[in-house]
Design a protein around this motif. Structure first.
Motif, mmCIF file in Angstrom:
data_model
loop_
_atom_site.group_PDB
_atom_site.id
_atom_site.type_symbol
_atom_site.label_atom_id
_atom_site.label_comp_id
_atom_site.label_asym_id
_atom_site.label_seq_id
_atom_site.Cartn_x
_atom_site.Cartn_y
_atom_site.Cartn_z
ATOM 1 N N SER A 153 -40.248 68.753 -30.116
ATOM 2 C CA SER A 153 -41.036 69.631 -29.252
ATOM 3 C C SER A 153 -41.226 71.015 -29.853
ATOM 4 O O SER A 153 -42.205 71.705 -29.558
ATOM 5 N N THR A 154 -40.282 71.454 -30.682
ATOM 6 C CA THR A 154 -40.352 72.792 -31.275
ATOM 7 C C THR A 154 -40.546 72.759 -32.788
ATOM 8 O O THR A 154 -40.835 73.792 -33.392
ATOM 9 N N ASP A 155 -40.333 71.579 -33.386
ATOM 10 C CA ASP A 155 -40.360 71.395 -34.836
ATOM 11 C C ASP A 155 -39.275 72.225 -35.533
ATOM 12 O O ASP A 155 -39.425 72.608 -36.693
ATOM 13 N N ILE A 156 -38.182 72.482 -34.810
ATOM 14 C CA ILE A 156 -37.026 73.169 -35.392
ATOM 15 C C ILE A 156 -36.023 72.133 -35.875
ATOM 16 O O ILE A 156 -35.735 71.161 -35.181
ATOM 17 N N TYR A 157 -35.502 72.356 -37.077
ATOM 18 C CA TYR A 157 -34.472 71.486 -37.644
ATOM 19 C C TYR A 157 -33.089 72.078 -37.345
ATOM 20 O O TYR A 157 -32.900 73.306 -37.392
ATOM 21 N N TYR A 158 -32.122 71.192 -37.077
ATOM 22 C CA TYR A 158 -30.756 71.627 -36.797
ATOM 23 C C TYR A 158 -29.793 70.888 -37.727
ATOM 24 O O TYR A 158 -29.775 69.651 -37.779
ATOM 25 N N TYR A 159 -29.025 71.681 -38.468
ATOM 26 C CA TYR A 159 -27.931 71.117 -39.266
ATOM 27 C C TYR A 159 -26.651 71.310 -38.460
ATOM 28 O O TYR A 159 -26.288 72.433 -38.104
ATOM 29 N N VAL A 160 -25.942 70.205 -38.175
ATOM 30 C CA VAL A 160 -24.764 70.247 -37.309
ATOM 31 C C VAL A 160 -23.519 69.840 -38.090
ATOM 32 O O VAL A 160 -23.450 68.725 -38.629
ATOM 33 N N GLU A 161 -22.563 70.727 -38.153
ATOM 34 C CA GLU A 161 -21.242 70.435 -38.701
ATOM 35 C C GLU A 161 -20.347 70.111 -37.510
ATOM 36 O O GLU A 161 -20.199 70.922 -36.589
ATOM 37 N N ILE A 162 -19.740 68.919 -37.515
ATOM 38 C CA ILE A 162 -19.025 68.421 -36.342
ATOM 39 C C ILE A 162 -17.516 68.470 -36.553
ATOM 40 O O ILE A 162 -17.000 67.981 -37.560
ATOM 41 N N LYS A 163 -16.813 69.053 -35.578
ATOM 42 C CA LYS A 163 -15.358 69.071 -35.562
ATOM 43 C C LYS A 163 -14.890 68.685 -34.167
ATOM 44 O O LYS A 163 -15.561 68.962 -33.180
ATOM 45 N N TYR A 164 -13.723 68.070 -34.096
ATOM 46 C CA TYR A 164 -13.183 67.665 -32.802
ATOM 47 C C TYR A 164 -12.656 68.872 -32.029
ATOM 48 O O TYR A 164 -13.002 69.111 -30.883
ATOM 49 N N ASN A 165 -11.808 69.679 -32.692
ATOM 50 C CA ASN A 165 -11.232 70.885 -32.097
ATOM 51 C C ASN A 165 -11.407 72.059 -33.046
ATOM 52 O O ASN A 165 -11.684 71.875 -34.227
ATOM 53 N N ASP A 166 -11.182 73.251 -32.543
ATOM 54 C CA ASP A 166 -11.195 74.427 -33.424
ATOM 55 C C ASP A 166 -9.771 74.899 -33.711
ATOM 56 O O ASP A 166 -9.503 76.096 -33.832
ATOM 57 N N ASP A 167 -8.849 73.934 -33.864
ATOM 58 C CA ASP A 167 -7.442 74.269 -34.084
ATOM 59 C C ASP A 167 -7.021 74.053 -35.530
ATOM 60 O O ASP A 167 -5.871 73.735 -35.816
#
Length: 266
Positions: A153-167
């Motif tokens: 809808s916006t033609d924006i790309y998203y790069y996602v770095e995935i982590k379970y927790n921030d610990d």
């Protein structure tokens, strides 16, 4: 059972099966039997299997989130890069050096949130200039990309770095932020400067356990519910409920009981 529940159930079964394979058990037994330790040998082997499952849980979360994002018809996963571990990328040496300096400055700068946001936006602007300048010298790297998708809808790309927790411990925490910034720079060069690319550090859990001195929380960091509300058509509360139901199901509990008996009792 809906599609996401099926994915969760099948993935957990596969994770348990892989982590408790005869080969894995044999390897752990050989590792621990020669060690001098106060914890009984069989318990160390069982603990090693649980630790292996916990490590693999990160890959499990990536797979689930790929399906969750794809389930929203407004999103397009960029399969050329997303989920791939052997991506070969180019990065200008100027951006490489700029990111390293930015990380160091964040460590010693004691910035306010507003200052961090301004410094981050300046960094992104300079990266984009560097990666669009053909006269800059470049270096080549191989890098994994957790998820790259486009909002149609916006033609924006998203790069996602995935982590379970921030610990994470401090050493890993620095590396996570450095990796996100450099991977962003790689991808911006790959996609071209005419494309809008936004990096996201996504924590699957809602709980904020640490502050982030490298990335502005309001713009870059998404935790649990915020990400689901922003990019998916699945409620975070439903995902949380699915996970709890599967983990406490008689079938899952029996699988762990059987594993315990095989390792510790027999």
């Amino acid at each position: 059972m809906n599609k996401i529940e099926t994915i969760l159930t099948d993935s957990i079964k596969s994770l348990i099966k892989h982590s408790s394979s005869p080969e894995k058990i044999k390897s752990l037994k050989e590792k621990h039997i020669v060690k001098f330790h106060f914890i009984p040998y069989k318990y160390r082997v069982f603990g090693g299997i649980l630790q292996s499952m916990n490590i693999q849980f990160g890959n499990f979360i990536e797979k689930v989130m790929d399906e969750v994002i794809s389930d929203n018809p407004n999103n397009e996963i960029i399969r050329k890069y997303s989920g791939k571990t052997g991506n070969s990328f180019a990065l200008s040496k100027k951006s490489d050096s700029l990111i390293d300096s930015y990380i160091t400055n964040c460590q010693i700068g004691n910035y306010t949130e507003d200052e961090l946001l301004q410094n981050f936006n300046n960094l992104i602007s300079n990266i984009n200039k560097n990666e669009s300048d053909p006269s800059n010298k470049i270096a080549y790297f191989k890098h994994d990309v957790d998820i790259l998708f486009r909002d149609k809808s916006t033609d924006i790309y998203y790069y996602v770095e995935i982590k379970y927790n921030d610990d994470h411990d401090m050493g890993k925490f620095v590396d996570i932020n450095r990796k996100l910034l450099k991977t962003y720079a790689y991808l911006q060069r790959e996609l071209g400067n005419d494309k809008i690319l936004k990096p996201i550090l996504f924590y699957f859990n809602n709980k904020k356990m640490k502050g982030n001195i490298y990335l502005p929380e309001s713009q870059i960091i998404y935790r649990g519910k915020r990400f689901f509300d922003s990019f998916t058509n699945i409620k975070y509360e439903d995902m949380d409920s699915y996970m709890k139901n599967i983990s406490e199901s008689p079938e899952t509990i029996q699988a762990f009981n059987d594993l315990y008996k095989k390792i510790v009792i027999d």
